[in-house]
Design an enzyme around this catalytic site. Sequence first.
Site, PDB file in Angstrom:
ATOM      1  N   ILE A 164     -13.734-106.730   4.237  1.00 19.08           N
ATOM      2  CA  ILE A 164     -14.558-107.390   3.033  1.00 19.08           C
ATOM      3  C   ILE A 164     -15.232-107.403   2.725  1.00 19.08           C
ATOM      4  O   ILE A 164     -16.372-107.650   3.739  1.00 19.08           O
ATOM      5  CB  ILE A 164     -13.248-108.586   3.443  1.00 19.08           C
ATOM      6  CG1 ILE A 164     -12.069-108.507   3.187  1.00 19.08           C
ATOM      7  CG2 ILE A 164     -14.548-109.600   2.616  1.00 19.08           C
ATOM      8  CD1 ILE A 164     -11.068-110.187   4.012  1.00 19.08           C
ATOM      9  N   ASN A 188      -9.214 -90.188  -2.500  1.00 13.80           N
ATOM     10  CA  ASN A 188      -8.810 -91.299  -3.459  1.00 13.80           C
ATOM     11  C   ASN A 188     -11.173 -90.886  -4.136  1.00 13.80           C
ATOM     12  O   ASN A 188     -11.356 -90.019  -5.329  1.00 13.80           O
ATOM     13  CB  ASN A 188      -9.369 -92.509  -3.762  1.00 13.80           C
ATOM     14  CG  ASN A 188      -8.153 -92.806  -4.331  1.00 13.80           C
ATOM     15  OD1 ASN A 188      -7.756 -92.345  -5.511  1.00 13.80           O
ATOM     16  ND2 ASN A 188      -7.099 -93.297  -3.000  1.00 13.80           N
ATOM     17  N   GLY A 206      -9.950 -90.447   2.649  1.00  8.31           N
ATOM     18  CA  GLY A 206     -10.968 -90.860   2.123  1.00  8.31           C
ATOM     19  C   GLY A 206      -9.798 -89.527   0.504  1.00  8.31           C
ATOM     20  O   GLY A 206     -11.097 -88.939  -0.237  1.00  8.31           O
ATOM     21  N   HIS A 210      -6.279-101.163  -5.179  1.00  4.47           N
ATOM     22  CA  HIS A 210      -4.937-101.199  -4.583  1.00  4.47           C
ATOM     23  C   HIS A 210      -3.546-101.081  -4.000  1.00  4.47           C
ATOM     24  O   HIS A 210      -3.653-101.217  -5.638  1.00  4.47           O
ATOM     25  CB  HIS A 210      -4.852-103.047  -4.302  1.00  4.47           C
ATOM     26  CG  HIS A 210      -4.230-103.458  -2.959  1.00  4.47           C
ATOM     27  ND1 HIS A 210      -4.919-103.901  -1.982  1.00  4.47           N
ATOM     28  CD2 HIS A 210      -3.579-103.835  -3.721  1.00  4.47           C
ATOM     29  CE1 HIS A 210      -3.891-104.360  -1.162  1.00  4.47           C
ATOM     30  NE2 HIS A 210      -2.997-104.705  -1.863  1.00  4.47           N
TER      31      HIS A 210
HETATM   32  C1  GAR Z   1      -4.988 -95.870  -0.704  1.00  6.01           C
HETATM   33  O1  GAR Z   1      -3.726 -96.117  -1.161  1.00  6.01           O
HETATM   34  C2  GAR Z   1      -6.113 -96.969  -1.336  1.00  6.01           C
HETATM   35  O2  GAR Z   1      -5.094 -97.720  -2.601  1.00  6.01           O
HETATM   36  C3  GAR Z   1      -5.826 -97.762   0.040  1.00  6.01           C
HETATM   37  O3  GAR Z   1      -5.940 -97.159   1.204  1.00  6.01           O
HETATM   38  C4  GAR Z   1      -5.866 -95.963   0.461  1.00  6.01           C
HETATM   39  C5  GAR Z   1      -6.694 -95.049   1.397  1.00  6.01           C
HETATM   40  O4  GAR Z   1      -6.157 -93.666   0.765  1.00  6.01           O
HETATM   41  N1  GAR Z   1      -6.411 -99.597  -0.088  1.00  6.01           N
HETATM   42  C6  GAR Z   1      -6.020-100.557   0.358  1.00  6.01           C
HETATM   43  O5  GAR Z   1      -5.567-100.523   1.138  1.00  6.01           O
HETATM   44  C7  GAR Z   1      -7.378-101.205   0.012  1.00  6.01           C
HETATM   45  N2  GAR Z   1      -6.426-102.941   0.737  1.00  6.01           N
HETATM   46  P1  GAR Z   1      -7.332 -92.881   0.389  1.00  6.01           P
HETATM   47  O6  GAR Z   1      -8.479 -93.020   1.643  1.00  6.01           O
HETATM   48  O7  GAR Z   1      -6.739 -91.167   0.721  1.00  6.01           O
HETATM   49  O8  GAR Z   1      -8.445 -92.258  -0.819  1.00  6.01           O
END
Ligand code: GAR
Length: 186
Positions: free
Chosen positions: A90, A16, A14, A107
């Site tokens: 998805i 982001n 989390g 992504h």
């Molecule tokens: C991030 O790097 C995001 O881009 C990736 O998962 C991570 C989540 O980090 N998303 C994917 O791979 C989607 N296919 P976070 O939970 O710390 O935000």
Amino acid sequence: MVKKNACIFISGAGSNLNNLILRSRDYTFPINIKLVISNNSRAKGLNYAKKNLIPYKIINTHSRDFEHKLLKDLKRYNISIICLAGYMRILSKNFIKKFKGKILNIHPSLLPKYKGLNTHQRVLNNKEKYSGCTVHFVNARLDSGKIILQKKVKISKKDTEISLAKKILVQEHKLYPKAILKVFNL
Ligand code: GAR
């Protein structure tokens, strides 16, 4: 500014989500985060929702009527924009259709290269010189919707899957808010 009500979907750490919560405190940032959705009850990111008193829901994507319930919740909170932030499931075609043009995803690759999972390891295996991150609209095909913004990151010879993921995450935190501003023509 009249802000739009946003819902953030997560599955894991989390970071982001936290970053978007912090940005949305700014009155010039066009969204208010009204709801957090996680398909994983143990997602660490849920703590950011709790800490910031943002309502959150855990969805069981294996249950038959989860989508029906989810749509009800999104309606209840008057959600008009959805940001996927590390959401590792998805979405159904039906769901995407209902929020056409209103779902964003981040992504960790330079799409259209390296769609799907295990991005960083595949990038390293192929001895790429650059990777990066992409914010795009979500359509019915995986990681294939219209690109909003992208940021390139240089790969060093010493990079591992972990160090590359970290480097890219730093850029993701800059890119996602920028992409949201762009979507709102700000
Ligand atoms: C991030 O790097 C995001 O881009 C990736 O998962 C991570 C989540 O980090 N998303 C994917 O791979 C989607 N296919 P976070 O939970 O710390 O935000």
